[in-house]
Each structure stands twice: as C-alpha cells, then as structure tokens.
Design an enzyme around this catalytic site. Structure first.
Site, mmCIF file in Angstrom:
data_model
loop_
_atom_site.group_PDB
_atom_site.id
_atom_site.type_symbol
_atom_site.label_atom_id
_atom_site.label_comp_id
_atom_site.label_asym_id
_atom_site.label_seq_id
_atom_site.Cartn_x
_atom_site.Cartn_y
_atom_site.Cartn_z
ATOM 1 N N LEU A 57 -26.664 -5.056 -18.945
ATOM 2 C CA LEU A 57 -26.625 -4.494 -17.604
ATOM 3 C C LEU A 57 -25.719 -3.273 -17.591
ATOM 4 O O LEU A 57 -24.798 -3.162 -18.394
ATOM 5 C CB LEU A 57 -26.097 -5.525 -16.600
ATOM 6 C CG LEU A 57 -26.924 -6.789 -16.400
ATOM 7 C CD1 LEU A 57 -26.151 -7.766 -15.502
ATOM 8 C CD2 LEU A 57 -28.275 -6.462 -15.800
ATOM 9 N N ASN A 82 -22.204 2.840 -18.864
ATOM 10 C CA ASN A 82 -22.131 3.213 -20.280
ATOM 11 C C ASN A 82 -20.989 2.521 -21.034
ATOM 12 O O ASN A 82 -20.542 3.007 -22.076
ATOM 13 C CB ASN A 82 -21.998 4.736 -20.430
ATOM 14 C CG ASN A 82 -23.101 5.474 -19.709
ATOM 15 O OD1 ASN A 82 -24.281 5.149 -19.870
ATOM 16 N ND2 ASN A 82 -22.733 6.457 -18.897
ATOM 17 N N ARG A 83 -20.529 1.392 -20.495
ATOM 18 C CA ARG A 83 -19.446 0.613 -21.108
ATOM 19 C C ARG A 83 -18.115 1.373 -21.157
ATOM 20 O O ARG A 83 -17.204 0.993 -21.880
ATOM 21 C CB ARG A 83 -19.830 0.152 -22.520
ATOM 22 C CG ARG A 83 -21.040 -0.792 -22.563
ATOM 23 C CD ARG A 83 -20.744 -2.089 -21.810
ATOM 24 N NE ARG A 83 -21.817 -3.062 -21.950
ATOM 25 C CZ ARG A 83 -22.822 -3.224 -21.084
ATOM 26 N NH1 ARG A 83 -22.892 -2.435 -20.011
ATOM 27 N NH2 ARG A 83 -23.720 -4.147 -21.271
ATOM 28 N N VAL A 84 -18.006 2.447 -20.377
ATOM 29 C CA VAL A 84 -16.741 3.180 -20.294
ATOM 30 C C VAL A 84 -15.974 2.605 -19.093
ATOM 31 O O VAL A 84 -15.844 3.232 -18.040
ATOM 32 C CB VAL A 84 -16.968 4.693 -20.163
ATOM 33 C CG1 VAL A 84 -15.637 5.443 -20.241
ATOM 34 C CG2 VAL A 84 -17.902 5.187 -21.262
#
Length: 214
Positions: free
Chosen positions: A8, A191-193
């Site tokens: 997700l 974006n997993r940032v």
C-alpha cells in the site's frame, strides 16, 4: 505464501519535526484522541515487548489503561511470563499501530510495579466477571489440562463471589508503569519515505527531538 506484490502507499498525513510540541505527551494525546474520534478499534491496545535473563524477546498485546506525567500504565498478572521477564530485566518497549491513520508510536523505557493501592482501586472498577477471570488465570501462562478445568474454576468462583459481593484483589495481580525514556512517532508517507520523529530526554530532563531516516 508470497506477499511480495502486496503493498500500500501511505498518503494520509505528514509529521514535521519543526512543528511538533515540546512534550511528547502532548503529541501522544493528540494522536490518541484522533484515533478515538476516527473509531479505530481499541487504539489503546499495544504490543508489549520484554526480554528476561535468557535474552529471548517476547511480545504480546496488552491494553493501555492510563497515561501519567512520566509514562504509561497497564495491568497484568505479576506471575506471568511477562512478569518474570520484567523481574529479570526492567526494560520494555510498547508499540501502538493505528492502521487507519497510517501511524505508529514506539515507547521505550524502564518498567516497574505501581503502588498496590492504585492497583487495587483499578481492580475493583473492573467488571465482576473480569475480576474472577484474574483468579482463574493463576498462574498466568501456566499449563492447564483442558478448557474444562478453567470453566469449572470460573463457575466455582461465581458461586463463591456472587455479583453483589466484593472480589478480593489478588496479590499476584496489578499494574506496571513504563517510564518513558524515548518515544518515536511514525507517520506513513508515499514511496516508503516515512516521517519519523523521536523524543528523548537530555541530561537536564528536557525533551529533545530528532528526525530519523525511514
């Protein structure tokens, strides 16, 4: 089972270190209030990690019952596996994960029993059958032959302590407080940032913050 294609994108919010309050308790209350208002199911449920003298970590879900000026309180059986861990190593971590808000809070600190009178006050506020359940689970984590043994003990306790009687507070049951030493707030981002801000106390017992890489 392969979950490598299951993912997700977290895009609900952000966490700016420059705008967080001076106290982590203020931010924790704000986040908890938002979780409650958004009808997150049992947002006060937390994963509690302990590690005893065997150096083997253990984790389980317990329920937060109070936030104090210095930490967080939960209640349990002192003779349980977690109680043994705490006796041997008085350090613990707690983790709250609120999927609906794409947030988590990680708390680390020293853990100790709270005052016995405070534990007794809370025990007497519990539902009657929950009070009996505390007696049934002694020693918690101990082996039992089958469920019928527990049900028979519970039935006998209901006879011994009807609804209109006081159930004595067990000496083996009570509260622990984790005195917070560090507390990390995590906000999922695209974006997993992710945003990660951690509070810790300096030598003057003042809270300081820093941003961590995701």
């Amino acid at each position: 089972m392969d979950f490598t294609d299951q993912r997700l994108s977290y895009e609900q919010g952000q966490l700016d270190q420059r705008s967080v309050p001076d106290s982590p308790f203020t931010l924790f209350k704000t986040w908890m209030d938002e979780a409650l208002s958004k009808k997150v199911k049992e947002p006060y449920a937390m994963s509690l990690a302990t590690c005893g003298a065997d150096n083997k970590p253990s984790v389980r879900i317990v329920l937060l019952r109070e936030v104090t000026e210095t930490g967080i309180i939960f209640y349990t059986n002192y003779d349980s596996a977690k109680g043994q861990d705490i006796e041997e190593n008085p350090n613990a971590e707690a983790l709250f994960f609120w999927n609906e808000l794409e947030r988590q809070v990680r708390i680390s600190g020293h853990i100790a029993k709270i005052d016995a009178d405070k534990s007794a006050d809370y025990f007497q506020k519990r539902p009657h059958d929950s009070q009996l359940g505390a007696w049934v689970s002694q020693p918690q984590s101990g082996e039992v032959a089958n469920r019928e043994v527990m049900e028979d003990k519970f039935a006998q306790l209901k006879v011994d302590y009807p609804e209109d009687t006081t159930v004595p507070t067990p000496e083996f049951w009570g509260g622990y407080e984790i005195t917070i030493e560090t507390i990390e707030f995590w906000q999922g981002r695209a974006n997993r940032v992710h945003d990660r801000v951690v509070y810790s106390q300096d030598d003057h017992e003042q809270w300081t913050t820093k941003r961590l890489l995701p």
